[in-house]
Motif scaffolding. Structure first.
Motif, mmCIF file in Angstrom:
data_model
loop_
_atom_site.group_PDB
_atom_site.id
_atom_site.type_symbol
_atom_site.label_atom_id
_atom_site.label_comp_id
_atom_site.label_asym_id
_atom_site.label_seq_id
_atom_site.Cartn_x
_atom_site.Cartn_y
_atom_site.Cartn_z
ATOM 1 N N ARG A 23 6.421 -2.245 6.419
ATOM 2 C CA ARG A 23 7.366 -1.255 6.105
ATOM 3 C C ARG A 23 8.618 -1.232 7.075
ATOM 4 N NH1 ARG A 23 7.609 4.111 4.291
ATOM 5 N NH2 ARG A 23 9.036 5.525 5.692
ATOM 6 N N SER A 30 16.340 -2.816 1.003
ATOM 7 C CA SER A 30 16.621 -3.499 -0.197
ATOM 8 C C SER A 30 15.608 -4.504 -0.626
ATOM 9 C CB SER A 30 17.962 -3.922 -0.460
ATOM 10 O OG SER A 30 18.230 -4.840 -1.461
ATOM 11 N N SER A 31 15.083 -4.304 -1.605
ATOM 12 C CA SER A 31 14.036 -5.422 -1.780
ATOM 13 C C SER A 31 14.341 -6.865 -1.828
ATOM 14 C CB SER A 31 13.118 -5.163 -3.085
ATOM 15 O OG SER A 31 13.959 -5.222 -4.168
ATOM 16 N N SER A 71 7.643 -4.504 -4.157
ATOM 17 C CA SER A 71 8.191 -3.697 -3.263
ATOM 18 C C SER A 71 8.353 -2.007 -3.827
ATOM 19 C CB SER A 71 9.580 -3.822 -2.765
ATOM 20 O OG SER A 71 10.600 -3.986 -3.837
ATOM 21 N N ASP A 72 8.450 -0.964 -2.960
ATOM 22 C CA ASP A 72 8.479 0.177 -3.605
ATOM 23 C C ASP A 72 9.780 0.837 -2.523
ATOM 24 O OD1 ASP A 72 8.763 2.930 -3.449
ATOM 25 O OD2 ASP A 72 6.465 3.117 -3.716
ATOM 26 N N ASN A 73 11.092 0.696 -3.007
ATOM 27 C CA ASN A 73 12.098 1.042 -2.447
ATOM 28 C C ASN A 73 12.226 2.402 -1.718
ATOM 29 O OD1 ASN A 73 13.182 -1.425 -2.725
ATOM 30 N ND2 ASN A 73 14.413 -0.694 -4.677
ATOM 31 N N ALA A 74 11.665 3.317 -2.454
ATOM 32 C CA ALA A 74 11.482 4.884 -1.916
ATOM 33 C C ALA A 74 10.518 4.925 -0.572
ATOM 34 C CB ALA A 74 10.785 5.769 -2.919
ATOM 35 N N LYS A 75 9.466 4.062 -0.423
ATOM 36 C CA LYS A 75 8.889 3.990 0.873
ATOM 37 C C LYS A 75 9.234 2.755 1.796
ATOM 38 C CE LYS A 75 4.794 5.739 -1.645
ATOM 39 N NZ LYS A 75 3.454 5.315 -1.688
ATOM 40 N N ASN A 76 10.257 2.123 1.583
ATOM 41 C CA ASN A 76 10.789 1.321 2.363
ATOM 42 C C ASN A 76 9.881 0.023 2.402
ATOM 43 O OD1 ASN A 76 13.274 2.784 2.500
ATOM 44 N ND2 ASN A 76 13.331 2.703 4.583
ATOM 45 N N THR A 77 9.177 -0.284 1.711
ATOM 46 C CA THR A 77 7.762 -1.261 1.743
ATOM 47 C C THR A 77 7.801 -2.151 1.081
ATOM 48 O OG1 THR A 77 6.522 0.753 2.733
ATOM 49 C CG2 THR A 77 5.298 -1.347 1.839
#
Length: 114
Positions: A23, A30-31, A71-77
């Motif tokens: 995270r 950005s992924s 990646s999950d951009n909404a979770k910055n992960t």
């Protein structure tokens, strides 16, 4: 300030699976900036997986077909799904964000042992 925090490492048996997470905080996520590297005992740090500037994914030769970066951009992960793990996958795994400078997480240990 920018911080990358890895999690999900541990001990697994050969042939098993494990998913790592990283995270990011303190920077717009950005992924396309993200990647995973690893360093095994007695070896130099090597590429595991990353997205490049044209949106394609580069995997290290030793992990192709077994590992997947997502990646999950909404979770910055960013995630690293590792399947069919081998003894030689044992290493400390590091999350990387490549901008105008590189940012690194502190690493998470993955140990593959029977």
């Amino acid at each position: 300030q920018v911080q990358l925090v890895e999690s999900g490492g541990g001990l697994v048996q050969p042939g098993g699976s494990l998913t790592l997470s990283c995270r990011a905080s303190g920077i717009m996520f950005s992924s396309e900036l993200m990647g995973w590297y690893r360093q095994a005992p007695g070896k130099e740090r090597e590429l595991v997986a990353r997205k490049n500037s044209i949106g394609t994914i580069n995997y290290g030769d030793s992990v192709k077909g077994r590992f997947t970066i997502s990646s999950d951009n909404a979770k910055n992960t960013v995630y690293l799904q590792m399947n069919s793990l081998k003894l030689e996958d044992t290493a400390v795994y590091y999350c990387n964000m490549r901008t105008y400078i590189d940012y690194w997480g502190q690493g998470t240990q993955v140990t593959v042992s029977s």
